[in-house]
Design a protein around this motif. Sequence first.
Motif, PDB file in Angstrom:
ATOM      1  N   ALA A   1       3.478   2.814   0.100  1.00  0.00           N
ATOM      2  CA  ALA A   1       3.363   1.566   0.671  1.00  0.00           C
ATOM      3  C   ALA A   1       2.471   0.708  -0.396  1.00  0.00           C
ATOM      4  O   ALA A   1       1.878   1.626  -1.078  1.00  0.00           O
ATOM      5  CB  ALA A   1       2.520   1.462   1.959  1.00  0.00           C
ATOM      6  N   HIS A   2       2.293  -0.448  -0.428  1.00  0.00           N
ATOM      7  CA  HIS A   2       1.525  -1.321  -1.337  1.00  0.00           C
ATOM      8  C   HIS A   2       0.251  -1.377  -0.383  1.00  0.00           C
ATOM      9  O   HIS A   2       0.160  -1.912   0.509  1.00  0.00           O
ATOM     10  CB  HIS A   2       2.354  -2.543  -1.769  1.00  0.00           C
ATOM     11  N   ASN A   3      -0.879  -1.073  -1.282  1.00  0.00           N
ATOM     12  CA  ASN A   3      -2.269  -0.775  -0.416  1.00  0.00           C
ATOM     13  C   ASN A   3      -1.869   0.145   0.819  1.00  0.00           C
ATOM     14  O   ASN A   3      -2.065  -0.172   1.765  1.00  0.00           O
ATOM     15  CB  ASN A   3      -2.608  -2.231   0.140  1.00  0.00           C
ATOM     16  N   ALA A   4      -1.812   1.426   0.449  1.00  0.00           N
ATOM     17  CA  ALA A   4      -1.245   2.246   1.482  1.00  0.00           C
ATOM     18  C   ALA A   4      -2.297   2.510   2.381  1.00  0.00           C
ATOM     19  O   ALA A   4      -1.866   3.035   3.645  1.00  0.00           O
ATOM     20  CB  ALA A   4      -0.647   3.489   0.850  1.00  0.00           C
ATOM     21  N   SER A   5      -3.465   2.462   2.188  1.00  0.00           N
ATOM     22  CA  SER A   5      -4.565   2.568   3.144  1.00  0.00           C
ATOM     23  C   SER A   5      -4.328   1.846   4.446  1.00  0.00           C
ATOM     24  O   SER A   5      -4.495   2.170   5.762  1.00  0.00           O
ATOM     25  CB  SER A   5      -6.148   2.689   2.577  1.00  0.00           C
ATOM     26  N   PHE A   6      -4.073   0.567   4.084  1.00  0.00           N
ATOM     27  CA  PHE A   6      -3.913  -0.276   5.330  1.00  0.00           C
ATOM     28  C   PHE A   6      -2.725   0.271   6.087  1.00  0.00           C
ATOM     29  O   PHE A   6      -2.779   0.177   7.383  1.00  0.00           O
ATOM     30  CB  PHE A   6      -3.674  -1.817   4.774  1.00  0.00           C
TER      31      PHE A   6
END
Length: 221
Positions: free
Chosen positions: A88-93
Amino acid sequence: MQTIAVIDFETTGLGPGAGGRATEIAAVLVRGGEIVGSYQSLMNSGVWVPPFIEQLTGISNAMLAQAPDSARVMREVAEFTRGCPLVAHNASFDRGFWFHELERAGCERDSAHEFACTVLLARRLYPEAPNCKLGTLAQFHALPDMGRAHRALADAQTTAHLLLRMQADLAQRFARELGPLRVEHALLARLQRAAKTALQRCVSDYARPQLAARSSALAAN
């Protein structure tokens, strides 16, 4: 050949810990250097969409009233991505919403669902890019236009094209270290944590035992 699932959520807030819930999810499957499948659905979580989120995403409360239940959607997307590592792009979100919504849906965690992040990877691979926003990276690499940003399928497709570009760039940049090996999720997961100055060593440490095992297997035959 490994299949990676690229996912993206649209939500009502910054995180489930602050009361945010998912309003839409998409998953795009990448295998062998190409996109091979996709899933997308709005999801009715029974929550109210604030006006600024509706303006940002175009997803209204009226649309969600007609959408399938969030638990049903999560069961479907969990099955669609079964056995696939995730990007994911900005996977922490997205990771926070992924596991929160799966738990609410009563879905067991899939051990394959480990995340790699294209933001973290972009910071290491493309320091010359103006920033690591998805739209900026799409323009920087002249990726295909997938349509309106802040809709799950368009953003997941753009991220999938970015992932393919990263895999191709890594294969070319570290061709000597990788040899016949593909750029798979395990390497991406290592590189996203590596220092910018240690990428070559990271690739070498990843590839060396695999290449040795391959040579031993060939010798045994």
